[in-house]
Design a protein around this motif. Structure first.
Motif, mmCIF file in Angstrom:
data_model
loop_
_atom_site.group_PDB
_atom_site.id
_atom_site.type_symbol
_atom_site.label_atom_id
_atom_site.label_comp_id
_atom_site.label_asym_id
_atom_site.label_seq_id
_atom_site.Cartn_x
_atom_site.Cartn_y
_atom_site.Cartn_z
ATOM 1 N N ARG A 105 34.700 39.575 45.143
ATOM 2 C CA ARG A 105 34.777 38.105 45.208
ATOM 3 C C ARG A 105 35.849 37.683 46.212
ATOM 4 N NH1 ARG A 105 33.438 38.174 39.091
ATOM 5 N NH2 ARG A 105 35.571 38.814 38.723
ATOM 6 N N THR A 106 35.763 36.417 46.663
ATOM 7 C CA THR A 106 36.770 35.957 47.624
ATOM 8 C C THR A 106 37.876 35.200 46.901
ATOM 9 O OG1 THR A 106 35.519 33.955 48.025
ATOM 10 C CG2 THR A 106 35.158 35.749 49.569
ATOM 11 N N TRP A 107 39.037 35.192 47.525
ATOM 12 C CA TRP A 107 40.176 34.439 46.997
ATOM 13 C C TRP A 107 40.572 33.412 48.047
ATOM 14 C CZ3 TRP A 107 42.250 33.479 42.489
ATOM 15 C CH2 TRP A 107 43.482 32.830 42.453
ATOM 16 N N ASP A 108 40.477 32.163 47.703
ATOM 17 C CA ASP A 108 40.776 31.063 48.608
ATOM 18 C C ASP A 108 42.294 30.994 48.826
ATOM 19 O OD1 ASP A 108 41.053 28.599 49.834
ATOM 20 O OD2 ASP A 108 39.394 27.709 48.722
ATOM 21 N N GLY B 176 45.628 34.483 40.230
ATOM 22 C CA GLY B 176 44.786 35.651 39.979
ATOM 23 C C GLY B 176 45.536 36.903 40.411
ATOM 24 N N SER C 158 44.408 40.187 54.439
ATOM 25 C CA SER C 158 44.666 40.218 52.996
ATOM 26 C C SER C 158 45.938 41.044 52.800
ATOM 27 C CB SER C 158 43.476 40.877 52.286
ATOM 28 O OG SER C 158 43.889 41.576 51.134
ATOM 29 N N THR C 159 46.853 40.553 51.996
ATOM 30 C CA THR C 159 48.092 41.317 51.789
ATOM 31 C C THR C 159 47.792 42.626 51.054
ATOM 32 O OG1 THR C 159 48.581 39.984 49.827
ATOM 33 C CG2 THR C 159 49.683 39.351 51.876
ATOM 34 N N ASN C 160 46.752 42.653 50.210
ATOM 35 C CA ASN C 160 46.381 43.924 49.569
ATOM 36 C C ASN C 160 45.930 44.945 50.623
ATOM 37 O OD1 ASN C 160 46.778 42.836 46.966
ATOM 38 N ND2 ASN C 160 45.083 44.043 46.159
ATOM 39 N N ASN D 58 48.445 29.407 43.320
ATOM 40 C CA ASN D 58 48.286 28.116 43.995
ATOM 41 C C ASN D 58 49.527 27.273 43.703
ATOM 42 O OD1 ASN D 58 45.570 28.866 44.653
ATOM 43 N ND2 ASN D 58 45.007 28.327 42.549
ATOM 44 N N LYS E 68 42.382 27.754 36.601
ATOM 45 C CA LYS E 68 43.071 28.966 37.079
ATOM 46 C C LYS E 68 44.139 28.623 38.111
ATOM 47 C CE LYS E 68 41.679 33.437 39.049
ATOM 48 N NZ LYS E 68 40.609 34.439 38.956
ATOM 49 N N ARG F 84 41.004 38.433 48.841
ATOM 50 C CA ARG F 84 39.987 39.029 47.993
ATOM 51 C C ARG F 84 40.320 38.931 46.515
ATOM 52 N NH1 ARG F 84 39.438 43.753 47.665
ATOM 53 N NH2 ARG F 84 41.261 44.615 48.695
ATOM 54 N N GLY F 85 39.284 38.744 45.716
ATOM 55 C CA GLY F 85 39.413 38.842 44.271
ATOM 56 C C GLY F 85 38.835 40.176 43.834
ATOM 57 N N ARG F 86 38.492 40.301 42.563
ATOM 58 C CA ARG F 86 37.901 41.542 42.074
ATOM 59 C C ARG F 86 36.413 41.563 42.384
ATOM 60 N NH1 ARG F 86 38.752 41.885 36.089
ATOM 61 N NH2 ARG F 86 37.874 39.802 36.235
ATOM 62 N N ASN G 123 43.281 39.158 33.876
ATOM 63 C CA ASN G 123 44.026 38.995 35.132
ATOM 64 C C ASN G 123 44.182 37.569 35.643
ATOM 65 O OD1 ASN G 123 41.252 38.741 35.919
ATOM 66 N ND2 ASN G 123 41.898 39.033 38.027
ATOM 67 N N LYS H 128 37.560 24.425 38.405
ATOM 68 C CA LYS H 128 38.128 25.585 37.698
ATOM 69 C C LYS H 128 39.467 26.077 38.243
ATOM 70 C CE LYS H 128 34.937 28.863 39.848
ATOM 71 N NZ LYS H 128 33.907 29.843 39.625
ATOM 72 N N GLN I 67 46.054 33.907 54.350
ATOM 73 C CA GLN I 67 45.162 35.074 54.334
ATOM 74 C C GLN I 67 43.804 34.619 54.869
ATOM 75 O OE1 GLN I 67 46.146 38.090 50.789
ATOM 76 N NE2 GLN I 67 45.310 36.185 50.050
HETATM 77 C C1 BT5 Z 1 41.305 37.421 41.111
HETATM 78 O O1 BT5 Z 1 40.034 37.902 41.220
HETATM 79 O O2 BT5 Z 1 41.636 36.474 40.445
HETATM 80 C C2 BT5 Z 1 42.329 38.180 41.952
HETATM 81 C C3 BT5 Z 1 42.919 37.330 43.012
HETATM 82 C C4 BT5 Z 1 43.998 38.066 43.764
HETATM 83 C C5 BT5 Z 1 44.470 37.313 44.953
HETATM 84 C C6 BT5 Z 1 45.639 37.978 45.597
HETATM 85 S S1 BT5 Z 1 46.361 37.006 46.859
HETATM 86 C C7 BT5 Z 1 47.301 38.330 47.410
HETATM 87 C C8 BT5 Z 1 46.417 39.556 47.343
HETATM 88 N N1 BT5 Z 1 45.619 39.710 48.549
HETATM 89 C C9 BT5 Z 1 44.309 39.599 48.304
HETATM 90 O O3 BT5 Z 1 43.405 39.696 49.163
HETATM 91 N N2 BT5 Z 1 44.115 39.371 46.991
HETATM 92 C C10 BT5 Z 1 45.366 39.342 46.259
HETATM 93 P P1 BT5 Z 1 38.819 37.444 40.324
HETATM 94 O O4 BT5 Z 1 39.160 37.556 38.874
HETATM 95 O O5 BT5 Z 1 37.667 38.220 40.833
HETATM 96 O O6 BT5 Z 1 38.654 35.914 40.649
HETATM 97 C C11 BT5 Z 1 38.054 35.493 41.845
HETATM 98 C C12 BT5 Z 1 37.410 34.137 41.535
HETATM 99 O O7 BT5 Z 1 38.444 33.148 41.372
HETATM 100 C C13 BT5 Z 1 36.545 33.622 42.678
HETATM 101 O O8 BT5 Z 1 35.235 34.084 42.564
HETATM 102 C C14 BT5 Z 1 36.638 32.107 42.502
HETATM 103 O O9 BT5 Z 1 35.737 31.669 41.497
HETATM 104 C C15 BT5 Z 1 38.041 31.912 41.945
HETATM 105 N N3 BT5 Z 1 39.010 31.579 43.022
HETATM 106 C C16 BT5 Z 1 38.986 31.895 44.340
HETATM 107 N N4 BT5 Z 1 40.075 31.429 44.958
HETATM 108 C C17 BT5 Z 1 40.809 30.787 44.016
HETATM 109 C C18 BT5 Z 1 42.046 30.101 44.045
HETATM 110 N N5 BT5 Z 1 42.788 29.975 45.135
HETATM 111 N N6 BT5 Z 1 42.479 29.562 42.871
HETATM 112 C C19 BT5 Z 1 41.768 29.671 41.732
HETATM 113 N N7 BT5 Z 1 40.595 30.311 41.648
HETATM 114 C C20 BT5 Z 1 40.123 30.878 42.779
#
Ligand code: BT5
Length: 279
Positions: A82-85, A142, A51-53, A164, A139, A77-79, A131, A177, A73
């Motif tokens: 949660r995972t970030w695809d 993020g 993860s870049t974070n 994306n 979306k 990670r999301g917040r 965010n 979504k 990655q």
């Molecule tokens: C976010 O969290 O939206 C923050 C995402 C941040 C990603 C960046 S990438 C560079 C850096 N390194 C990391 O590891 N993270 C940051 P949140 O509001 O919690 O949203 C997460 C939710 O978005 C997931 O539970 C999914 O439902 C949805 N999601 C996951 N991957 C997605 C994607 N690629 N595009 C759109 N929605 C996604």
């Protein structure tokens, strides 16, 4: 591929050349469009990272404004855990290491500053407080802002942005979504140019924000914010608030008009849902 800039925004038009996707990010191309003094003047690029974070946290001794970017990655990670695809080569997965001299309560607002920077570059994208950057009801991007300590004990901020870009399709779980610039337009975009333009915008917005607060960008934020004037459900600490989102105030808080009067919600660890869908 054609990327045209109009009024500082990327207008989504051009030819589809799918073969230009799937390549590694070229850091030299990022530098060639960069006009910043310190934001992303130091770039750490990885073909693959967890993860870049996380990588930014491990390297918090790097200078203010260092940008960490990866093509892939493996544990985006999301917040709130949660995972970030972070599909290979198709998106922008990047994190800025920042060392602001500011009040702790200003730190979550860096998310809002980054959101405005993204919207100023990607025309048609809107902000879902706090965010998410969306196109229509899906979306596109993020943002995850976190705080950590450097080895010398000083506070540092990591602002992670995931966009994306050339993603063709998402998993079943995300397909209704999530969206990408490619899905929206049928065009392949050069990630380097988008990264540089976002960094250029971010530096001027962030500098103004540190000097004069969120008020400097509030008007623009509110204009682009799709959460406003909608009935929303705000979820935080196992609490739900239902009401009309009427404003984002000078402190970046969402003002919700509920049956018990107006309430303000901090932009920290909250989720907002429209009453009739994601937005
Ligand atoms: C976010 O969290 O939206 C923050 C995402 C941040 C990603 C960046 S990438 C560079 C850096 N390194 C990391 O590891 N993270 C940051 P949140 O509001 O919690 O949203 C997460 C939710 O978005 C997931 O539970 C999914 O439902 C949805 N999601 C996951 N991957 C997605 C994607 N690629 N595009 C759109 N929605 C996604």
């Amino acid at each position: 591929m054609i990327v045209v800039f109009v009024e500082k925004g990327i207008i989504m038009t051009g030819k589809t050349i799918r073969s230009s996707a799937g390549k590694n990010i070229d850091v030299k191309e990022i530098y060639s469009v960069l006009r910043t003094k310190f934001i992303s003047q130091n770039i750490k690029y990885y073909r693959e990272i967890d993860s870049t974070n996380e990588e930014a946290k491990r390297n918090a001794v790097e200078c203010d404004g260092t940008l960490f970017i990866a093509d892939v990655q493996t544990n985006g990670r999301g917040r709130l855990g949660r995972t970030w695809d972070s599909a290979a080569y198709d998106g922008i997965w990047m994190s800025l290491l920042l060392k602001p001299e500011t009040k702790p309560e200003n730190i979550p607002l860096i998310t809002l500053v980054a959101g405005v920077a993204v919207c100023r570059v990607i025309k048609g994208a809107k902000i879902k407080w706090p965010n998410d950057i969306v196109i229509g009801s899906r979306k596109l991007c993020g943002i995850l802002t976190e705080k950590t300590k450097s080895a010398d004990g000083s506070d540092v901020v990591i602002c992670g942005i995931g966009i994306n870009v050339n993603t063709e399709a998402f998993s079943d779980e995300l397909s209704d979504k999530a969206t990408s610039l490619y899905i929206e337009t049928g065009n392949i975009f050069k990630r380097e140019k988008i990264i540089s333009e976002i960094m250029n915008e971010f530096e001027s917005l962030y500098t103004a924000f540190l000097e004069n607060g969120f008020g400097t960008i509030r008007e623009y934020y509110c204009k682009e914010c799709v959460t406003l004037n909608k009935e929303v459900k705000v979820i935080y600490n196992n609490t739900e608030i239902i009401g009309n989102a009427v404003d984002v105030d000078e402190e970046g808080r969402l003002v919700v008009d509920t049956s018990n009067g107006k309430m303000t919600v901090n932009s920290g660890e909250v989720s907002v849902r429209g009453m009739y869908g994601y937005i």
